[in-house]
Write a protein that holds these residues in place. Structure first.
Motif, PDB file in Angstrom:
ATOM      1  N   GLU A 173       0.869  -1.170   0.000  1.00  0.00           N
ATOM      2  CA  GLU A 173       0.000   0.000   0.000  1.00  0.00           C
ATOM      3  C   GLU A 173       0.908   1.222   0.000  1.00  0.00           C
ATOM      4  O   GLU A 173       1.870   1.283   0.747  1.00  0.00           O
ATOM      5  N   SER A 174       0.583   2.170  -0.808  1.00  0.00           N
ATOM      6  CA  SER A 174       1.440   3.355  -0.927  1.00  0.00           C
ATOM      7  C   SER A 174       0.852   4.524  -0.149  1.00  0.00           C
ATOM      8  O   SER A 174       0.596   5.581  -0.699  1.00  0.00           O
ATOM      9  N   GLU A 175       0.648   4.331   1.146  1.00  0.00           N
ATOM     10  CA  GLU A 175       0.031   5.350   1.989  1.00  0.00           C
ATOM     11  C   GLU A 175       0.790   6.678   1.935  1.00  0.00           C
ATOM     12  O   GLU A 175       0.185   7.737   1.776  1.00  0.00           O
ATOM     13  N   LEU A 176       2.110   6.626   2.047  1.00  0.00           N
ATOM     14  CA  LEU A 176       2.900   7.863   1.999  1.00  0.00           C
ATOM     15  C   LEU A 176       2.776   8.544   0.640  1.00  0.00           C
ATOM     16  O   LEU A 176       2.559   9.749   0.560  1.00  0.00           O
ATOM     17  N   ALA A 177       2.933   7.774  -0.408  1.00  0.00           N
ATOM     18  CA  ALA A 177       2.871   8.346  -1.749  1.00  0.00           C
ATOM     19  C   ALA A 177       1.478   8.877  -2.060  1.00  0.00           C
ATOM     20  O   ALA A 177       1.335   9.953  -2.654  1.00  0.00           O
ATOM     21  N   ASP A 178       0.457   8.133  -1.649  1.00  0.00           N
ATOM     22  CA  ASP A 178      -0.915   8.602  -1.875  1.00  0.00           C
ATOM     23  C   ASP A 178      -1.143   9.941  -1.190  1.00  0.00           C
ATOM     24  O   ASP A 178      -1.687  10.874  -1.787  1.00  0.00           O
ATOM     25  N   PHE A 179      -0.720  10.038   0.066  1.00  0.00           N
ATOM     26  CA  PHE A 179      -0.900  11.282   0.808  1.00  0.00           C
ATOM     27  C   PHE A 179      -0.146  12.424   0.126  1.00  0.00           C
ATOM     28  O   PHE A 179      -0.665  13.517  -0.040  1.00  0.00           O
ATOM     29  N   PHE A 180       1.092  12.144  -0.308  1.00  0.00           N
ATOM     30  CA  PHE A 180       1.888  13.181  -0.955  1.00  0.00           C
ATOM     31  C   PHE A 180       1.199  13.700  -2.212  1.00  0.00           C
ATOM     32  O   PHE A 180       1.020  14.903  -2.391  1.00  0.00           O
ATOM     33  N   TYR A 181       0.798  12.785  -3.100  1.00  0.00           N
ATOM     34  CA  TYR A 181       0.213  13.219  -4.372  1.00  0.00           C
ATOM     35  C   TYR A 181      -1.177  13.837  -4.201  1.00  0.00           C
ATOM     36  O   TYR A 181      -1.538  14.748  -4.929  1.00  0.00           O
ATOM     37  N   GLU A 182      -1.952  13.328  -3.248  1.00  0.00           N
ATOM     38  CA  GLU A 182      -3.318  13.820  -3.082  1.00  0.00           C
ATOM     39  C   GLU A 182      -3.419  15.054  -2.189  1.00  0.00           C
ATOM     40  O   GLU A 182      -4.296  15.893  -2.386  1.00  0.00           O
ATOM     41  N   GLU A 183      -2.546  15.170  -1.196  1.00  0.00           N
ATOM     42  CA  GLU A 183      -2.671  16.255  -0.225  1.00  0.00           C
ATOM     43  C   GLU A 183      -1.585  17.324  -0.334  1.00  0.00           C
ATOM     44  O   GLU A 183      -1.790  18.447   0.100  1.00  0.00           O
ATOM     45  N   VAL A 184      -0.442  16.969  -0.894  1.00  0.00           N
ATOM     46  CA  VAL A 184       0.671  17.925  -0.951  1.00  0.00           C
ATOM     47  C   VAL A 184       0.888  18.429  -2.376  1.00  0.00           C
ATOM     48  O   VAL A 184       0.856  19.629  -2.625  1.00  0.00           O
ATOM     49  N   ALA A 185       1.094  17.520  -3.328  1.00  0.00           N
ATOM     50  CA  ALA A 185       1.461  17.919  -4.686  1.00  0.00           C
ATOM     51  C   ALA A 185       0.304  18.512  -5.486  1.00  0.00           C
ATOM     52  O   ALA A 185       0.462  19.552  -6.125  1.00  0.00           O
TER      53      ALA A 185
ATOM     54  N   GLY B 265       6.374   2.963  -6.660  1.00  0.00           N
ATOM     55  CA  GLY B 265       5.296   1.978  -6.692  1.00  0.00           C
ATOM     56  C   GLY B 265       3.938   2.607  -6.931  1.00  0.00           C
ATOM     57  O   GLY B 265       3.126   2.085  -7.687  1.00  0.00           O
ATOM     58  N   ARG B 266       3.697   3.737  -6.341  1.00  0.00           N
ATOM     59  CA  ARG B 266       2.407   4.409  -6.514  1.00  0.00           C
ATOM     60  C   ARG B 266       2.281   4.993  -7.913  1.00  0.00           C
ATOM     61  O   ARG B 266       1.266   4.897  -8.561  1.00  0.00           O
ATOM     62  N   ARG B 267       3.365   5.577  -8.375  1.00  0.00           N
ATOM     63  CA  ARG B 267       3.348   6.222  -9.689  1.00  0.00           C
ATOM     64  C   ARG B 267       3.091   5.209 -10.803  1.00  0.00           C
ATOM     65  O   ARG B 267       2.436   5.506 -11.786  1.00  0.00           O
ATOM     66  N   THR B 268       3.588   4.003 -10.626  1.00  0.00           N
ATOM     67  CA  THR B 268       3.429   2.992 -11.668  1.00  0.00           C
ATOM     68  C   THR B 268       2.268   2.037 -11.393  1.00  0.00           C
ATOM     69  O   THR B 268       1.966   1.193 -12.221  1.00  0.00           O
ATOM     70  N   GLY B 269       1.641   2.138 -10.231  1.00  0.00           N
ATOM     71  CA  GLY B 269       0.532   1.262  -9.896  1.00  0.00           C
ATOM     72  C   GLY B 269       0.943  -0.153  -9.569  1.00  0.00           C
ATOM     73  O   GLY B 269       0.127  -1.067  -9.602  1.00  0.00           O
ATOM     74  N   ASN B 270       2.203  -0.353  -9.248  1.00  0.00           N
ATOM     75  CA  ASN B 270       2.709  -1.695  -8.982  1.00  0.00           C
ATOM     76  C   ASN B 270       2.832  -1.976  -7.494  1.00  0.00           C
ATOM     77  O   ASN B 270       3.050  -1.075  -6.694  1.00  0.00           O
ATOM     78  N   ARG B 271       2.712  -3.252  -7.165  1.00  0.00           N
ATOM     79  CA  ARG B 271       2.987  -3.718  -5.810  1.00  0.00           C
ATOM     80  C   ARG B 271       4.311  -4.464  -5.857  1.00  0.00           C
ATOM     81  O   ARG B 271       4.584  -5.192  -6.802  1.00  0.00           O
ATOM     82  N   MET B 272       5.108  -4.274  -4.810  1.00  0.00           N
ATOM     83  CA  MET B 272       6.444  -4.869  -4.802  1.00  0.00           C
ATOM     84  C   MET B 272       6.643  -5.667  -3.525  1.00  0.00           C
ATOM     85  O   MET B 272       6.156  -5.288  -2.464  1.00  0.00           O
ATOM     86  N   THR B 273       7.386  -6.761  -3.650  1.00  0.00           N
ATOM     87  CA  THR B 273       7.703  -7.598  -2.503  1.00  0.00           C
ATOM     88  C   THR B 273       9.175  -7.970  -2.572  1.00  0.00           C
ATOM     89  O   THR B 273       9.661  -8.413  -3.614  1.00  0.00           O
ATOM     90  N   ALA B 274       9.871  -7.781  -1.459  1.00  0.00           N
ATOM     91  CA  ALA B 274      11.288  -8.141  -1.381  1.00  0.00           C
ATOM     92  C   ALA B 274      11.426  -9.655  -1.244  1.00  0.00           C
ATOM     93  O   ALA B 274      10.721 -10.280  -0.455  1.00  0.00           O
ATOM     94  N   HIS B 275      12.302 -10.228  -2.043  1.00  0.00           N
ATOM     95  CA  HIS B 275      12.631 -11.650  -1.968  1.00  0.00           C
ATOM     96  C   HIS B 275      14.147 -11.776  -1.981  1.00  0.00           C
ATOM     97  O   HIS B 275      14.851 -10.931  -2.521  1.00  0.00           O
ATOM     98  N   SER B 276      14.650 -12.832  -1.425  1.00  0.00           N
ATOM     99  CA  SER B 276      16.077 -13.177  -1.506  1.00  0.00           C
ATOM    100  C   SER B 276      16.987 -12.010  -1.143  1.00  0.00           C
ATOM    101  O   SER B 276      17.774 -11.550  -1.962  1.00  0.00           O
TER     102      SER B 276
END
Length: 182
Positions: free
Chosen positions: A47-59, A108-119
């Motif tokens: 979930e891109s909570e930080l990015a969502d807040f930035f783009y919706e409330e700040v930028a 992740g927010r800008r591209t609409g992708n979800r990411m997971t760290a592996h290995s």
């Protein structure tokens, strides 16, 4: 009978002591474990909570009269709450100034992708004279694309851990995110 009772008490006390010591050792993670945990947190974006807040409330509602400063300050507090506990003050300020944090979440927010760290792999371990621990790292980041496909992108970087008040924290964080920018 009394000797058997004392033996049982001693056995129970020994087991309880071992359990307590095992619990304490889990709380005191070493620099490698703490670095791996940080990298997992950093490169996993569901979930891109930080990015969502930035783009919706700040930028978007940008106000040249600076009336929207409350939203910008709130964003700064959110970033500090998420990454500050992981990092030394110096490491946090440097990573913030270089836009390493919250950079991956913004991507992740800008591209609409979800990411997971592996290995997560830490390599080239080196101890500095001041006790800090240096590592280069590699992380395979699995990205779920908007069409449902997944792609694994290897990312690398450098991380330096410093012990602060008996807790390991990130003191230097330099991700090389060329693979994520493609």
């Amino acid at each position: 009978m009394k000797t058997r009772f004392n033996s049982i008490q001693l056995l129970i006390l020994s087991v309880l002591t071992l359990i307590a010591l095992a619990g304490c050792s889990k709380d005191q993670e070493g620099p490698m474990e703490k670095a791996e945990a940080f990298l997992n947190e950093y490169y996993t974006v569901q979930e891109s909570e930080l990015a969502d807040f930035f783009y919706e409330e700040v930028a978007l509602p940008y106000d040249p009269n600076m009336e929207g400063m409350e939203a910008f300050e709130e964003f700064g507090k959110m970033v500090e709450d998420k990454y500050g506990p992981w990092m030394t003050e110096r490491g946090y300020q440097e990573s913030l100034a270089n836009r390493f944090i919250p950079g991956v979440e913004m991507f992740g927010r800008r591209t609409g992708n979800r990411m997971t760290a592996h290995s997560i792999t830490l390599m080239d371990e080196e101890e500095y004279q001041d006790g800090r621990m240096y590592y280069t790292y590699g992380v395979d980041v699995q990205i779920q694309l908007e069409d449902g496909e997944t792609e694994v992108i290897p990312v690398t970087g450098e991380i330096v851990m410093e012990e602060v008040q008996e807790e390991w924290k990130v003191d230097v964080f330099r991700p090389k995110a060329e693979g994520l920018q493609k």
